[in-house]
Each structure stands twice: as C-alpha cells, then as structure tokens.
Design an enzyme around this catalytic site. Structure first.
Site, PDB file in Angstrom:
ATOM      1  N   ASP A 159       0.842  -1.208   0.000  1.00 13.85           N
ATOM      2  CA  ASP A 159       0.000   0.000   0.000  1.00 13.85           C
ATOM      3  C   ASP A 159       0.872   1.251   0.000  1.00 13.85           C
ATOM      4  O   ASP A 159       0.511   2.274  -0.584  1.00 13.85           O
ATOM      5  CB  ASP A 159      -0.916  -0.025   1.240  1.00 13.85           C
ATOM      6  N   CYS A 168      -3.852   5.275  -1.985  1.00 15.85           N
ATOM      7  CA  CYS A 168      -4.360   4.552  -3.152  1.00 15.85           C
ATOM      8  C   CYS A 168      -4.237   5.464  -4.363  1.00 15.85           C
ATOM      9  O   CYS A 168      -4.760   6.573  -4.365  1.00 15.85           O
ATOM     10  CB  CYS A 168      -5.824   4.159  -2.922  1.00 15.85           C
TER      11      CYS A 168
END
Ligand code: COA
Ligand code: ZN
Length: 315
Positions: free
Chosen positions: A16, A240
């Site tokens: 991530d 993201c």
C-alpha cells in the site's frame, strides 16, 4: 478501556505504501525492507501486489521480490490480487496467504480495478478457487467500507452484501478498509456492531488510513469491539493511486508504540521497527508522517535544564 491482551499487525507498507511512490524503488531495496520488517518479529507482511503492471508500474517486480526475500519462520507473507490471474501469479510466487480487493462503492471499484462490484465479485470467486485449490487462505479486503471519496456515504447494507458474498466464497478474514480516512470511531463501532454478530467465525481486520488523523482512534474503537487484527504501514507510507485525497496508512511504529504503552502485546520489537522506518525514509528520500521516529517512545527522558536540578535539591 476493554483491551485485548494481544493484537496481530499486518505490515502493508511495501504494498500500500510503495505502490504510490512516483520513483521506482529498486527491487533490492524492496527485498531489504521486507527482510528487515520480518526481523522485527512482524507476524504478517503484505509484500507486494500481483496486479496489472500498467495499473501499478511500481510493483511490476512482484515475482522477483517474492523470490528474493528470506522467509522468517513466524512471519506469513501475502500479496494483494484483484483477479484470478493475480492469484495464479501469487501462488506461483509462493505467498502464504492471498489478499483480495474489491470496493464497497461502485465508483471507487471502477476507478481502482475497472470493474463493477458485481464483475469484481465474479473475478474474486475464480480467485478464491485458485487460492483454495493451492491450499492458501483468502483474506478479503473491502475498500471504502466507511465512505467513498466520490459517492460519500456507503450504506451499511451495501457493505454487508459485499461481506456476505466474500464470506460465501470461503474468506478466512474480512478487512474493512477506510481507504481515504473518512471513518470516525463512533461509525467504526456502529458498523462493527452491525456486521460482527451477522458473520460468526470471520477474522476481522481494520485497515486504516490516517488522512484525517482518526486512524488510531478508529483502531481503539475496533479493539473495544473485540477486533484484534490491524494493518499498518511503516513510517505511515501509503495511499491509493485510484482514490483522490488518499494518504498514508496508520504508521506501524506509532501504532505498535501506542499498543505497547497500553500493555497490549504485538510480538514486534519497537526499536528495531523504528530502525526500519529510518531506513525507509532514506530509500524514499523524504521524511515520513510517523511521529515516534521523531519523538521517541513515551519513556524517553531529557536532561534537566540548567539550574533546575539545584532548585529541586534545595526544596
Ligand atoms: N497481473 C498482471 N497482468 C494482469 C493482471 C494481473 N493480475 N490482470 C490483468 N492483467 C493484464 C491482462 O493480461 C492484460 O494484458 P495485455 O494488455 O497484455 O493483454 C491487461 O492486464 C488488461 O487486462 P484486463 O483484464 O482487460 O484488465 P483491465 O485493463 O480492465 O484492468 C485490472 C483490470 C484489475 C487488471 C487493473 O485495473 C489492475 O491491476 N488494478 C489494480 C489496481 C490496484 O492495485 N490498486 C491499488 C490497490 S487497492
Ligand atoms: Zn489502503
């Protein structure tokens, strides 16, 4: 507070976190960070993702990273996949666990994986079949579980229907992801009060982003509800690429520090973790959001200022 004795942390910084870094991080550096994280006693590491290299060029070296790491007994190594093609690659690369992704919101799912939620769920059925045939547990993450940066509120019934489908596919765990840091602690409690009794036997994970400084409060709320699995990102790396405004995950060392200050065990060596965070700052070439790297642990003490010692002694 009602606190568990022990919680399990999954480090997601090399997935991530690294996925949003603009400059390619050398494969060797990725391998070094994974090995150093494992050496802290980290029980779970989401090493990388097996997604389209066009979508996330930073993680195009997923196979090489998996092949290059040294497996520490006691650490489970996983990777994120969006579809069965990713699952085949991840199984071939030797992951211990498969992590999947779908969003609770239509718009974010389209932006992230170019599929409707229904299409993703079809792909994830095939994904779970690949994983289960290979004997790999599936942990299913749900992006935008607490709100979507495009649509706003995500009704809990909508979230529940996605959870139900993933549980039907045989998911061992469900990860509720607050992709852009929209959740607040009261909401986390409400959502868990709704979901937990409806899906007995599921291992719940809270995946937080600290976009609005609510990640640790949200984790504390989830702990009060009995959740004992949390994702974190070394240094607070992350975001993201397909969700505007997304910033880093809860910083792993800040979370481990908070837990250890409260007497909750993680099995992770905090000093070693702070060392890894410093190394990651060198690798990405900037200061990361984590606080404990800067402040030191709560137990840090400073020398008394001039004269104060004498004045104390004279009292
Ligand atoms: N690994 C590698 N390549 C993959 C892949 C995977 N898991 N899934 C699909 N591909 C390839 C296809 O083979 C195809 O290759 P080609 O152009 O050489 O023929 C290409 O990618 C397009 O495939 P398609 O099925 O049409 O997918 P798409 O273009 O609609 O993209 C995803 C869908 C899911 C593959 C893509 O959006 C993706 O990888 N998203 C990941 C997003 C992400 O990681 N977000 C952050 C984490 S939450
Ligand atoms: Zn995330």
């Amino acid at each position: 507070m009602k606190l568990p004795k022990r919680v399990t942390i999954c480090e997601v910084g090399t997935r991530d976190g690294f996925q949003i870094e603009p400059d390619f991080i050398p494969t060797e550096a990725k391998i070094e960070v994974v090995n150093k994280l494992a050496a802290t006693g980290m029980p779970r590491i989401e090493v990388t993702s097996f997604v389209s290299p066009k979508a996330v060029p930073q993680l195009k070296d997923a196979e090489t990273v998996m092949a290059g790491i040294t497996r520490r007994p006691g650490t489970r190594y996983s990777a994120l996949v969006p579809n069965d093609k990713g699952a085949v690659r991840a199984v071939d690369a030797g992951v211990d666990d498969i992590h999947t992704v779908v969003s609770a919101s239509e718009s974010h799912n389209l932006a992230n994986v170019n599929m409707s939620v229904a299409e993703s769920l079809v792909k994830l059925t095939a994904t779970a079949e690949v994983a289960h045939r290979a004997g790999k547990p599936v942990y299913s993450g749900i992006s935008c579980s607490f709100g979507c940066p495009f649509e706003g509120d995500v009704p809990v019934a909508q979230l529940e229907s996605v959870v139900a489908r993933l549980v039907d596919m045989g998911a061992t765990g469900i990860g509720l992801a607050d992709t852009t840091g929209m959740a607040n602690p009261a909401q986390v409690t409400r959502v868990l009060e709704h979901l937990m009794p409806r899906f007995a036997g599921v291992e719940w994970t809270l995946h937080t982003h600290d976009t609005r400084a609510m990640a640790i409060p949200n984790i504390l709320a989830a702990m009060e509800m009995g959740v004992t699995h949390f994702d974190g990102s070394i240094g607070g790396l992350g975001g993201c690429p397909f969700a505007p405004g997304a910033s880093g995950n809860v910083c792993t060392e800040d979370l481990v520090h908070c837990l250890s200050a409260m007497g909750v065990e993680t099995g992770i060596d905090l000093d070693a973790l702070i060392g890894v965070s410093k190394r990651v700052q060198e690798i990405v070439g900037r200061v990361l959001p984590g606080q404990i790297v800067k402040a030191g642990a709560w137990s840090r003490r400073y020398p008394l200022p001039d004269g104060v010692k004498e004045r104390l002694a004279a009292r």
